[in-house]
Design a protein around this motif. Structure first.
Motif, short mmCIF file in Angstrom:
data_model
loop_
_atom_site.label_atom_id
_atom_site.label_comp_id
_atom_site.label_asym_id
_atom_site.label_seq_id
_atom_site.Cartn_x
_atom_site.Cartn_y
_atom_site.Cartn_z
N CYS A 77 0.68 -0.87 0.20
CA CYS A 77 0.25 -0.01 0.10
C CYS A 77 0.77 1.18 0.01
CB CYS A 77 -0.92 0.05 1.20
SG CYS A 77 -2.17 1.42 1.04
N LYS A 129 2.62 2.48 -3.40
CA LYS A 129 1.67 2.98 -4.40
C LYS A 129 2.11 4.48 -4.51
CE LYS A 129 -2.29 -0.18 -4.04
NZ LYS A 129 -3.57 -0.11 -3.90
N SER A 130 2.03 5.09 -5.90
CA SER A 130 2.37 6.57 -5.98
C SER A 130 1.30 7.14 -5.45
CB SER A 130 2.68 6.59 -7.52
OG SER A 130 1.62 6.59 -8.17
N LYS A 131 0.11 6.87 -5.54
CA LYS A 131 -1.05 7.61 -5.18
C LYS A 131 -1.96 6.80 -4.12
CE LYS A 131 -4.88 10.38 -6.51
NZ LYS A 131 -5.92 10.74 -7.76
N LEU A 132 -1.96 7.20 -2.85
CA LEU A 132 -2.84 6.56 -1.88
C LEU A 132 -4.34 6.95 -1.99
CD1 LEU A 132 -0.41 6.67 1.24
CD2 LEU A 132 -0.67 4.76 -0.11
N SER A 133 -5.32 6.08 -2.01
CA SER A 133 -6.69 6.29 -2.07
C SER A 133 -7.33 6.52 -0.66
CB SER A 133 -7.37 5.26 -2.89
OG SER A 133 -7.22 3.90 -2.33
N THR A 134 -8.34 7.16 -0.68
CA THR A 134 -9.04 7.22 0.67
C THR A 134 -10.48 6.56 0.25
OG1 THR A 134 -10.06 9.37 0.04
CG2 THR A 134 -8.12 9.22 1.49
#
Length: 114
Positions: free
Chosen positions: A103, A106-111
């Motif tokens: 996790c 990842k280049s972009k963490l999601s919410t």
């Protein structure tokens, strides 16, 4: 650090499950279940197969663990909740660490939306 294995590692499309016991700080395999993911890829088929396997262990050999170690597989967790209802479910430290590292990589963490 963990190494990520390719998705093609399991070229035979098989999953191996094992019920192990511990005595004197040593692990002993009690039973194995080998499933083909070609035919049992859906959650219901895998859940049914794992449930029947563990019910057989419970009925024939009286295996009723007080706790189980699992990775975060919802089918496995569901099977334990159905068959070994009193068992405490513990997530495997290695799998938890792997999930956190994956996790964070990842280049972009999601919410999650509320």
């Amino acid at each position: 650090m963990y190494s990520h294995l390719s998705d093609k590692t399991n070229s035979k499309h098989l999953e191996l499950y094992c019920v192990m016991a511990e005595a004197d700080n040593a692990g002993f395999p009690l039973s194995y279940c080998l499933l083909s993911t070609v035919n049992a890829i859906s959650q219901n088929k895998r859940m049914t197969a794992l449930t029947e396997w563990t019910k057989g262990l419970q009925d024939k050999w009286g295996i009723n663990p007080s706790f189980v170690h699992l990775d975060k597989d919802m089918v496995e967790i569901g099977m334990v909740r159905e068959v070994w209802v009193d068992a405490k479910i513990q997530l495997c430290y290695w799998h938890m660490k792997q999930a956190v590292c994956k996790c964070l990589a990842k280049s972009k963490l999601s919410t999650t939306p509320y």
